[in-house]
Design a protein around this motif. Structure first.
Motif, mmCIF file in Angstrom:
data_model
loop_
_atom_site.group_PDB
_atom_site.id
_atom_site.type_symbol
_atom_site.label_atom_id
_atom_site.label_comp_id
_atom_site.label_asym_id
_atom_site.label_seq_id
_atom_site.Cartn_x
_atom_site.Cartn_y
_atom_site.Cartn_z
ATOM 1 N N HIS A 120 40.983 64.915 17.013
ATOM 2 C CA HIS A 120 42.000 64.892 15.968
ATOM 3 C C HIS A 120 42.838 63.621 16.084
ATOM 4 O O HIS A 120 43.601 63.455 17.031
ATOM 5 N N HIS A 135 44.171 59.879 13.507
ATOM 6 C CA HIS A 135 44.214 59.183 12.214
ATOM 7 C C HIS A 135 44.050 57.690 12.485
ATOM 8 O O HIS A 135 44.956 56.887 12.249
ATOM 9 N N HIS A 170 43.386 62.491 6.968
ATOM 10 C CA HIS A 170 43.873 63.591 6.124
ATOM 11 C C HIS A 170 43.074 63.677 4.826
ATOM 12 O O HIS A 170 42.756 62.655 4.211
ATOM 13 N N GLU A 201 40.598 65.980 8.438
ATOM 14 C CA GLU A 201 41.556 67.068 8.646
ATOM 15 C C GLU A 201 41.925 67.592 7.260
ATOM 16 O O GLU A 201 42.616 66.905 6.496
ATOM 17 N N HIS A 259 47.070 71.991 15.429
ATOM 18 C CA HIS A 259 48.448 72.122 15.927
ATOM 19 C C HIS A 259 49.192 73.406 15.527
ATOM 20 O O HIS A 259 50.220 73.332 14.833
ATOM 21 N N ASP A 266 46.093 63.808 17.765
ATOM 22 C CA ASP A 266 46.738 63.613 16.448
ATOM 23 C C ASP A 266 47.399 62.227 16.388
ATOM 24 O O ASP A 266 48.473 62.041 15.825
ATOM 25 N N HIS A 288 48.512 58.718 15.406
ATOM 26 C CA HIS A 288 48.690 57.968 14.164
ATOM 27 C C HIS A 288 49.018 56.493 14.438
ATOM 28 O O HIS A 288 48.659 55.630 13.661
HETATM 29 FE FE LIG Z 1 46.518 65.214 11.984
#
Ligand SMILES: [Fe+2]
Length: 245
Positions: A22, A24, A59, A97, A154, A212, A214
């Motif tokens: 997971h 981005h 996303h 995601e 999450h 996650d 970013h």
């Molecule tokens: Fe995410």
């Protein structure tokens, strides 16, 4: 790089997790990495933390991030090419995601082409942080029927579940796997999310650990996690399934 965390003792890395499912990191598709340089920097950071495989999950969110295989796969190919040129020792895979919204439930019902990963078995889905999704149950039910393993991203960040922990057990009973954000254990998203993350880990309800990631602050917070007591907590509950991916 100079960091306010750099003087703390590093307790270990994420080699035991192996695969990040997971993040981005594909540039220019969502609120994550914006340029190829950003992406390379974050991937070098993950490699440095012991990761061997990175499943990229931009996303897919209504009109805000209207991604689909035709936006994600060409951008992913460019990223793969760039990491080869930089000699990064990472395996990359493309996923997504998916927000469990009315668009997604329709895609699932109509059996549209979905960005699944690891032999087309797994799919990552999320809900809004503001309110539970009325579509999640139908999505999970149909995805399992179609042979996929749905993964809820999450769960600790859904504040509306903090006072109803039975919901976590319910989703597990419905066959959904739960993916914790590693950063939740640092307090990055606040005290209540940190507490929820610790409780979920202690209750052994978490199947997978994700970054996650970013941007660079997330990488720095992940490095910081390796110096905290909660890194020990992670290493104490080595029941993660990331190595299946
Ligand atoms: Fe995410």
């Amino acid at each position: 790089m100079l960091s306010i965390f750099s003087k703390k003792k590093v307790l270990g890395n994420f080699e035991f997790i192996g695969t990040d499912l997971h993040n981005h990191i594909i540039p220019g598709l969502d609120d994550g990495a914006q340029t190829m340089n950003d992406s390379i920097y974050l991937l070098q950071g993950l490699e440095g933390l012991g990761y061997k495989k990175v499943i990229c999950t931009p996303h897919v969110l209504g009109n805000i991030y209207p991604n689909n295989p035709s936006t994600i796969l060409p951008a992913f190919k460019l990223l793969e090419q760039a990491i080869k040129e930089k000699n990064l020792n990472l395996e990359l895979e493309a996923g997504a995601e998916y927000m469990a919204d009315e668009f997604f439930v329709e895609m699932v019902q109509q059996k549209k082409s979905l960005l699944t990963f690891s032999n087309h078995k797994y799919i990552l889905i999320e809900m809004s942080y503001l309110a539970t999704s009325p579509y999640l149950e139908e999505c999970v039910f149909q995805l399992i029927l179609d042979g996929y393993q749905p993964i809820l991203a999450h769960p600790e960040r859904y504040n509306y579940y903090h006072k109803q922990p039975e919901k976590y057990v319910l989703w597990k009973e419905k066959g959904c796997w739960l993916q914790l954000n590693a950063l939740s254990l640092t307090g990055y998203y606040g005290k209540h999310v940190k507490q929820a993350a610790e409780k979920l880990l202690e209750a052994q309800l978490i199947d997978l650990l994700g970054t996650d990631m970013h941007h660079a602050q997330h990488l720095e917070a992940l490095q910081y996690l390796c110096t905290t007591n909660n890194y020990r907590l992670l290493a104490q509950y080595p029941h993660f399934k990331n190595n299946l991916l």
